[in-house]
Design a protein around this motif. Structure first.
Motif: not given
Ligand code: 8IG
Length: 276
Positions: A42-44, A127-131, A195-198, A212-216, A237-242, A248-250, A253-255
């Motif tokens: 996954g990403s990262g 995967n790459g995901a939000g924490g 879209q990332y989460e609200t 952890i939040v992700g899309m896979s 964990i590439t970013n703290m969740a929204a 804002p999530l960019s 920055e995630v990459i």
């Molecule tokens: I990288 O913050 C990555 N993937 N859903 N939320 C969701 N997927 C992600 C996130 C995130 N960061």
């Protein structure tokens, strides 16, 4: 399969027959009859494969049944066969199809079913995901202990009742912790995306038990269990969740967080797979 149609887009096709065909393509193109372990990057995690062992073959996924995609979507990544120092054959899947791409869940889990058809008994999903835990700074690798599937979909068709207790193998999580005892673990929530989460959705995920939040991964893990595989899941964990992070999530920055963490997580993953 080098044309642009995908047999999985035919609703009357049997996805397991397409996976068997894909496994035969892989055996023919790599010269490796059976694989022991499959690894989805996954990403990262993209560079991790280099440390796992010697790459004996790299094949474009477009040459493998069910991975082919219409030309407009661009390339679909590659598949690699790696030989570990201990003689295990690892199939590295650098071609994940995400649920949000809208091609249906059969396409999403095809790589997992193909991996199982090549003989792989172990499925490593990264995967790459939000924490959600504030202590997890970007760049932290986390073991997946369980998941919450928020897609409303399933790779299982019909009345296929499958037990998901210990879906993310305790044995493999313990094995990973013998390599890095500081590894945390958490519950992965798969959102549909893209879209990332609200911030409110992230709070919901937290309240229902997610970390952890992700899309896979969740849909893939279900298919892997259906195929009888033992599963290890890793999130970077590439970013703290929204809303956990206030800025804002960019995507950039995630990459970047993934790139910074790459050497550390690559060696972690290679050592865990080496110990399997
Ligand atoms: I990288 O913050 C990555 N993937 N859903 N939320 C969701 N997927 C992600 C996130 C995130 N960061």
């Amino acid at each position: 399969m080098s044309d642009t149609s995908n047999p999985l887009d035919d609703p009357t096709a049997d996805p397991f027959a397409v996976a068997a065909e894909a496994a035969a393509d892989i055996a023919r193109l790599t010269g490796v009859e059976r694989h022991d372990i499959a690894l989805t990057l996954g990403s990262g995690w993209g560079r991790a494969a280099e440390l796992v062992g010697e790459t004996t073959a790299t094949i474009p996924a477009s040459e493998v049944a069910g991975f082919s995609a219409p030309a407009l979507e661009g390339h679909v990544g590659s598949l690699r066969s790696i030989l570990t120092p201990r003689g295990k054959r690892v199939l590295v899947i650098g071609a994940r199809t995400h649920y949000y791409e809208g091609h249906g869940v059969r396409r999403v889990v095809h790589s997992v079913r193909t991996a199982a058809a090549t003989g792989a008994k172990t499925m490593v999903l990264t995967n790459g995901a939000g924490g959600i835990r504030p202590s997890w700074k970007p760049g932290t690798p986390v073991l997946i202990s369980d998941h919450i599937n928020l897609t409303g979909d399933s790779p299982l068709e019909g009345a296929t009742f499958i037990d998901l207790t210990d879906l993310y193998s305790m044995r493999l999580r313990d094995l990973a912790r013998t390599i890095d005892p500081s590894l945390d673990e958490g519950v992965y929530c798969q959102f549909r995306g893209p879209q990332y989460e609200t911030p409110a959705e992230v709070q919901m995920a937290k309240i229902i038990g997610g970390h952890i939040v992700g899309m896979s991964t969740a849909l893939e893990a279900i298919a892997a269990r259906q195929a009888g595989m033992e599963i290890l899941g890793f999130s970077l964990i590439t970013n703290m969740a929204a809303g956990i992070q206030t800025t804002p999530l960019s995507h950039k920055e995630v990459i970047e967080a993934g790139q910074l963490a790459e050497p550390v997580i690559s060696s972690l993953l290679a050592r865990v797979i080496g110990a399997m």
